[in-house]
Design a protein around this motif. Structure first.
Motif, PDB file in Angstrom:
ATOM      1  N   GLY A   1       0.796  -1.218   0.000  1.00  0.00           N
ATOM      2  CA  GLY A   1       0.000   0.000   0.000  1.00  0.00           C
ATOM      3  C   GLY A   1       0.824   1.261   0.000  1.00  0.00           C
ATOM      4  N   ASN A   2       0.170   2.379  -0.283  1.00  0.00           N
ATOM      5  CA  ASN A   2       0.749   3.705  -0.150  1.00  0.00           C
ATOM      6  C   ASN A   2      -0.382   4.683   0.091  1.00  0.00           C
ATOM      7  OD1 ASN A   2      -0.084   5.010  -2.787  1.00  0.00           O
ATOM      8  ND2 ASN A   2       1.049   3.244  -3.600  1.00  0.00           N
ATOM      9  N   MET A   3      -0.030   5.911   0.382  1.00  0.00           N
ATOM     10  CA  MET A   3      -1.031   6.914   0.771  1.00  0.00           C
ATOM     11  C   MET A   3      -1.719   7.564  -0.421  1.00  0.00           C
ATOM     12  SD  MET A   3      -0.646   6.422   3.924  1.00  0.00           S
ATOM     13  CE  MET A   3      -1.631   7.683   4.711  1.00  0.00           C
ATOM     14  N   ARG A   4      -1.385   7.110  -1.636  1.00  0.00           N
ATOM     15  CA  ARG A   4      -1.986   7.720  -2.821  1.00  0.00           C
ATOM     16  C   ARG A   4      -2.667   6.676  -3.712  1.00  0.00           C
ATOM     17  NH1 ARG A   4       2.861  10.093  -1.975  1.00  0.00           N
ATOM     18  NH2 ARG A   4       3.902   8.702  -3.440  1.00  0.00           N
ATOM     19  N   CYS A   5      -3.107   5.574  -3.143  1.00  0.00           N
ATOM     20  CA  CYS A   5      -3.788   4.535  -3.918  1.00  0.00           C
ATOM     21  C   CYS A   5      -5.151   5.039  -4.391  1.00  0.00           C
ATOM     22  CB  CYS A   5      -4.001   3.283  -3.058  1.00  0.00           C
ATOM     23  SG  CYS A   5      -2.578   2.192  -2.992  1.00  0.00           S
ATOM     24  N   SER A   6      -5.502   4.705  -5.621  1.00  0.00           N
ATOM     25  CA  SER A   6      -6.858   4.979  -6.100  1.00  0.00           C
ATOM     26  C   SER A   6      -7.809   3.960  -5.482  1.00  0.00           C
ATOM     27  CB  SER A   6      -6.904   4.888  -7.621  1.00  0.00           C
ATOM     28  OG  SER A   6      -6.663   3.557  -8.049  1.00  0.00           O
ATOM     29  N   GLU A   7      -9.122   4.214  -5.605  1.00  0.00           N
ATOM     30  CA  GLU A   7     -10.115   3.291  -5.048  1.00  0.00           C
ATOM     31  C   GLU A   7      -9.973   1.901  -5.651  1.00  0.00           C
ATOM     32  OE1 GLU A   7     -13.360   2.891  -2.325  1.00  0.00           O
ATOM     33  OE2 GLU A   7     -12.247   4.711  -2.805  1.00  0.00           O
ATOM     34  N   SER A   8      -9.765   1.843  -6.956  1.00  0.00           N
ATOM     35  CA  SER A   8      -9.652   0.536  -7.619  1.00  0.00           C
ATOM     36  C   SER A   8      -8.367  -0.184  -7.207  1.00  0.00           C
ATOM     37  CB  SER A   8      -9.693   0.715  -9.141  1.00  0.00           C
ATOM     38  OG  SER A   8      -8.628   1.548  -9.585  1.00  0.00           O
ATOM     39  N   GLU A   9      -7.264   0.558  -7.054  1.00  0.00           N
ATOM     40  CA  GLU A   9      -6.008  -0.057  -6.617  1.00  0.00           C
ATOM     41  C   GLU A   9      -6.144  -0.602  -5.202  1.00  0.00           C
ATOM     42  OE1 GLU A   9      -2.473   2.366  -8.919  1.00  0.00           O
ATOM     43  OE2 GLU A   9      -3.500   3.369  -7.256  1.00  0.00           O
ATOM     44  N   CYS A  10      -6.814   0.134  -4.341  1.00  0.00           N
ATOM     45  CA  CYS A  10      -7.012  -0.321  -2.970  1.00  0.00           C
ATOM     46  C   CYS A  10      -7.858  -1.589  -2.924  1.00  0.00           C
ATOM     47  CB  CYS A  10      -7.680   0.779  -2.145  1.00  0.00           C
ATOM     48  SG  CYS A  10      -6.567   2.132  -1.694  1.00  0.00           S
ATOM     49  N   GLU A  11      -8.890  -1.639  -3.744  1.00  0.00           N
ATOM     50  CA  GLU A  11      -9.743  -2.826  -3.758  1.00  0.00           C
ATOM     51  C   GLU A  11      -8.984  -4.051  -4.252  1.00  0.00           C
ATOM     52  OE1 GLU A  11     -12.832  -5.402  -3.316  1.00  0.00           O
ATOM     53  OE2 GLU A  11     -12.565  -3.389  -2.463  1.00  0.00           O
ATOM     54  N   ARG A  12      -8.136  -3.865  -5.273  1.00  0.00           N
ATOM     55  CA  ARG A  12      -7.326  -4.981  -5.758  1.00  0.00           C
ATOM     56  C   ARG A  12      -6.360  -5.470  -4.671  1.00  0.00           C
ATOM     57  NH1 ARG A  12      -7.236  -1.992 -10.641  1.00  0.00           N
ATOM     58  NH2 ARG A  12      -5.138  -1.168 -10.183  1.00  0.00           N
ATOM     59  N   LEU A  13      -5.764  -4.511  -3.940  1.00  0.00           N
ATOM     60  CA  LEU A  13      -4.850  -4.876  -2.866  1.00  0.00           C
ATOM     61  C   LEU A  13      -5.591  -5.617  -1.761  1.00  0.00           C
ATOM     62  CD1 LEU A  13      -2.128  -4.800  -1.412  1.00  0.00           C
ATOM     63  CD2 LEU A  13      -2.706  -2.506  -0.577  1.00  0.00           C
TER      64      LEU A  13
END
Length: 393
Positions: free
Chosen positions: A47-59
């Motif tokens: 993770g990082n503090m600039r993830c998009s919503e879609s990137e966060c969901e994939r993670l």
């Protein structure tokens, strides 16, 4: 690739530790040999503090599916930094449990999602004997059980968290017998009872108190403290003077405080002072600290943590020169220097009286003065040290 694939799994895992975790995971598509190799990594950073919503969901989906299958017997470090509403408290809870089951030694969780649904960490985290570093920040409720034992914990960092009870932080700190490095950043618009830090082993303490935080006072005993950083924007904070005045073992002090320190302090071991320019009290604060620090070797002046200047009020005449100016001060670093009259007067005073000054480095910020004009102005001022080098960075 064939030559690399010929290496042992143990050696490949050591090589992969130099690569970001996200990239390491992508190597699983290279061949059958690489498919599960990443699952043996002892250090995981997601993770990082600039993830998009879609990137966060994939993670989130990736961690739910794969983290329970991780094969490394010991996870040396597990870091997770997420700022997204798709991450739920139960997700964080389960991943921390997984890390603990793998004998985690360093755990860092930065979780900012929904303040109305903060995460509560599993209680067995606070009895884990192998934990050496713990860093927590964000929408987390710290609820420490009655039975706490962290015999190996040396670094603890708690930022902008909620404490379940007034005694929660005290209970945690009193059960860290070898703690050396402590960072506590209290939450805005919150309140704490009496902050109690009684840790003989502590060597470094960083404390940030926002102006909107209510506190009843301090009980802090740290006989071996070498470094103290104070960010205090609460002008009504009780006991701050008695607390700071009781620390005599400091080698380095970083301070940004709205509270005017009393006369009479003695920092007889202090060698390095960092002082923030942002308060109106800066000039008087600076000279009181210089007077108290007879062995000071280095002075750094800057806007700490990105603070903004609010002007200075400097009306006092100084009849005596601090002892450190005449005996020990060797280095001056001034960042965000504007060349305004109040700043110029202080810089000129230091140059004029510091007998053993070796370097004075001035880094300018945006102002009406050009760097050349400031250089000429300071260069014309007298210098007590004939070997002092004035540097504009």
């Amino acid at each position: 690739m064939d030559r690399i694939s010929g290496l042992s799994d143990e050696l490949l895992v050591k090589i992969l530790l130099f690569v970001p975790t996200k990239v390491v995971v992508s190597t699983s598509i290279l061949s059958k040999r690489w498919e599960d190799l990443w699952m043996w990594l002892p250090k995981l950073d997601y993770g990082n503090m600039r993830c998009s919503e879609s990137e966060c969901e994939r993670l989130r989906c990736f961690l739910i599916r794969n983290l329970p299958l991780h094969r490394a017997p010991v996870i040396e470090s597990f870091r997770l930094r997420v700022v997204c509403s798709c991450f739920k408290p139960e997700n964080i809870h389960m991943w921390v449990l997984t890390a603990v089951s793998h004998c985690v030694r360093e755990l860092e969780i930065v979780y900012e999602s929904d303040p109305a649904m903060p995460d509560m960490l599993p209680s067995n985290l606070f009895t884990w004997k192998s934990l050496v570093i713990l860093k927590l920040a964000g929408d987390i409720i710290l609820d420490v059980p009655q039975m706490v034992s962290l015999p190996s914990l040396k670094t603890l960092k708690l930022q902008s968290m909620t404490y379940f009870k007034d005694e929660t932080l005290q209970r945690l700190l009193s059960n860290c017998p070898v703690l050396e490095d402590l960072v506590v950043k209290l939450r805005d618009y919150d309140e704490t009872g009496k902050l109690s830090i009684v840790i003989p082993s502590l060597q470094s303490l960083s404390l940030y108190i926002p102006d909107s935080h209510r506190m009843d006072g301090f009980v802090i005993e740290t006989l071996n403290l070498k470094y103290f950083k104070l960010g205090d924007h609460n002008v009504e904070l009780p006991d701050i003077n008695s607390f700071i005045g009781s620390i005599t073992s400091l080698k380095r002090l970083t301070i940004c405080s709205e509270t005017m320190l009393d006369d009479g302090f003695v920092f007889n071991q202090l060698e390095h002072l960092d002082l923030c320019l942002c308060t109106t009290l800066f000039p008087d604060q600076l000279f009181r600290l210089l007077k108290a620090s007879s062995k000071l070797k280095r002075l750094d002046i800057s806007l700490i943590d990105g603070h903004s200047p609010r002007g200075m009020d400097d009306r006092n005449q100084r009849s005596t020169v601090p002892e450190c100016m005449m005996s020990s001060l060797q280095t001056l670093n001034w960042s965000t220097y504007t060349g305004e009259p109040e700043e110029r007067d202080i810089a000129v005073y230091i140059l004029k009286h510091a007998l053993h000054l070796k370097t004075a480095t001035i880094k300018s910020s945006e102002s009406d003065f050009t760097e050349l004009e400031m250089l000429k102005e300071l260069s014309r001022s007298s210098r007590a040290s004939t070997t002092c080098e004035l540097v504009f960075d």
